[in-house]
Design an enzyme around this catalytic site. Structure first.
Site, PDB file in Angstrom:
ATOM      1  CE  LYS A 160     -35.433   4.678  -6.980  1.00  0.00           C
ATOM      2  NZ  LYS A 160     -36.320   4.343  -8.123  1.00  0.00           N
ATOM      3  NE  ARG A 182     -39.711  -0.823  -4.181  1.00  0.00           N
ATOM      4  CZ  ARG A 182     -38.511  -1.205  -3.755  1.00  0.00           C
ATOM      5  NH1 ARG A 182     -38.429  -2.196  -2.853  1.00  0.00           N
ATOM      6  NH2 ARG A 182     -37.416  -0.644  -4.215  1.00  0.00           N
ATOM      7  CE  LYS A 219     -37.392  -2.148  -7.736  1.00  0.00           C
ATOM      8  NZ  LYS A 219     -38.254  -1.037  -8.197  1.00  0.00           N
ATOM      9  CD  GLU A 230     -24.365   6.724 -10.175  1.00  0.00           C
ATOM     10  OE1 GLU A 230     -24.782   7.245 -11.232  1.00  0.00           O
ATOM     11  OE2 GLU A 230     -24.202   5.497 -10.038  1.00  0.00           O
ATOM     12  CE  LYS A 266     -37.867   7.340  -4.496  1.00  0.00           C
ATOM     13  NZ  LYS A 266     -38.605   6.861  -5.674  1.00  0.00           N
ATOM     14  CB  SER A 326     -43.979   6.161   0.181  1.00  0.00           C
ATOM     15  OG  SER A 326     -43.022   5.106   0.063  1.00  0.00           O
ATOM     16  CE1 TYR A 368     -46.041  10.091  -3.154  1.00  0.00           C
ATOM     17  CE2 TYR A 368     -44.271   9.900  -1.547  1.00  0.00           C
ATOM     18  CZ  TYR A 368     -44.822   9.560  -2.765  1.00  0.00           C
ATOM     19  OH  TYR A 368     -44.162   8.692  -3.600  1.00  0.00           O
TER      20      TYR A 368
END
Length: 432
Positions: free
Chosen positions: A300, A310, A322, A338, A353, A379, A418
């Site tokens: 991510k 968000r 972040k 990872e 992502k 998004s 989505y």
């Protein structure tokens, strides 16, 4: 069958007495013979005729007239009596000014396998179906569905009614996997995100409602503190701004167990804390939820494509960014570290992502892991396609389907998008 028809009486009838669509018309020679064991009667003066052979019984017991037998057709052609067919099509003309050149001495012409729709369909290497899609849904405590300004076509769904209705629409076109994201009231947020593991919180209530209505629905849940944190971060924030890793993992384990207790099928840690997959696996097993799978957000990235999301959850960080826990967009090999850790800690699915900007990372994981690979079309990707279509710069449906197909081609077994409902309707041939 052929021998029976060969010994049957033959009837000669003029074409004008028959329906031409059901009979074969032939121009007869002066003396027409069939070399099938007997000689036909001398035909009438040269004119078109049709030969009707014997009758046969169909399944219902009634008789049905037959056309020429195979042997009769073959004999007619041998005698030179060839049926008419459409003429050879003329060679298509090139536009004026096209240069006249000799054919290139090519041994292979790959375009031949792309020359028609049927050939393209036959040789298509990558396919997508509604079964490949996971539908992320935003929920809130309200009764009405609230539109999300930055994500046209998406809503914060009322968990009692709107959520059930949207899931019903998705199921109708074969999408049976959904992922829940809650918009939590500000009054319930706290620095430690305790609302995340409230057994009667918004997400557990929605899970129980969905499982009661649709027992076969596969429910994915987000495991992270940002929707519940008053700081908007995925973990607990120390006073100096440092995100506490191990203390956050402790909270995430309680959150995953609460979701599993409510009926979640797949819990999805999206926080990017170190060691959280192994800790969650141990917590689930300790509580008897060893049947609940873990889809880890393995790679991510600290991406700029998350903005509309968000807004949807009202979960922007109160300060900073972040980047201390999400991955650097410039890094590629780090995803292997990872991946290796998540596999060893017991992840069942590995997720990348965002999706489209990170096709190379999806392929990297696909080539180095035997686990299922998921991609999240986030998004920002969704909203860009919607905005381009609204400005009539692109064909929304074509770009949508191409983007999903690219994620599959890169190696994604499943796609969180989505567009899930809209894409599934296209795949099912619906026009909405």
């Amino acid at each position: 069958m052929a021998s029976t028809m060969a010994n049957a009486p033959i009837t000669v009838r003029p074409v004008k007495d028959l329906g031409c669509q059901n009979y074969v018309g032939l121009k007869a020679p002066t003396n027409f013979k069939l070399n099938i064991g007997r000689t036909a009667k001398k035909s009438q003066p040269s004119r078109l005729f049709v030969v009707r052979s014997s009758e046969r019984q169909n399944v219902s017991g009634t008789t049905k007239k037959l056309g020429l037998s195979d042997a009769e057709c073959e004999a007619a052609v041998v005698e030179g009596n060839v049926p008419e067919a459409p003429p050879v099509p003329p060679k298509p003309a090139s536009p004026a000014g096209t240069p006249v050149v000799p054919s290139l001495p090519l041994q292979r012409r790959p375009r031949l396998n792309r020359s028609s729709a049927s050939l393209r369909d036959a040789f298509q290497e990558t396919h997508i179906s509604p079964a490949n899609l996971v539908y992320p849904l935003f929920i809130h405590e309200g009764e009405e569905d609230a539109p999300i300004g930055a994500m046209p076509g998406c809503y914060r769904l009322g968990w009692r009614h709107g959520l059930l209705e949207e899931v019903a629409k998705a199921r109708d076109v074969g999408v049976k996997k959904i992922m829940l994201f809650p918009k939590v009231p500000d009054a319930l947020k706290s620095p430690t995100g305790d609302e995340a593991y409230n057994d009667n919180g918004l997400v557990p209530r929605a899970i129980r409602l969905l499982k009661d209505k649709y027992p076969d629905l596969c429910i994915f849940t987000d495991v992270a503190l940002d929707p519940y944190s008053s700081d908007g971060h995925d973990g607990i924030v120390r006073e100096d701004g440092v995100i506490l890793n191990d203390e956050t993992v402790h909270q995430l384990c309680k959150q995953a167990v609460a979701q599993a207790r409510a009926g979640a099928d797949v819990v999805c840690p999206s926080d990017m804390m170190d060691g959280r997959v192994g800790a969650i696996k141990a917590a689930l097993n300790a509580e008897g939820f060893n049947h609940v799978a873990i889809m880890s957000y393995t790679a991510k990235y600290a991406s700029s494509f998350y903005g509309p999301f968000r807004e949807a959850l009202d979960s922007n960080p109160r300060f900073g960014d972040k980047k201390t826990y999400q991955m650097n967009p410039a890094n590629y090999r780090e995803a292997l570290i990872e991946m290796d850790l998540d596999e060893k800690e017991g992840a069942d699915i590995l997720l990348v992502k965002p999706g489209l900007p990170y096709l190379d990372v999806i392929r990297l994981l696909r080539d180095n892991s035997h686990l299922p690979i998921a991609a999240y079309q986030v998004s920002g990707e969704y909203s860009m396609i919607k905005a381009g279509a609204a400005l009539k710069m692109i064909d929304e449906e074509r770009v949508m389907m191409e983007s999903l197909l690219c994620l599959r081609r890169a190696g994604a077994d499943t796609i969180v998008t989505y567009f899930a409902l809209q894409a599934a309707r296209c795949l099912c041939g619906e026009k909405r």
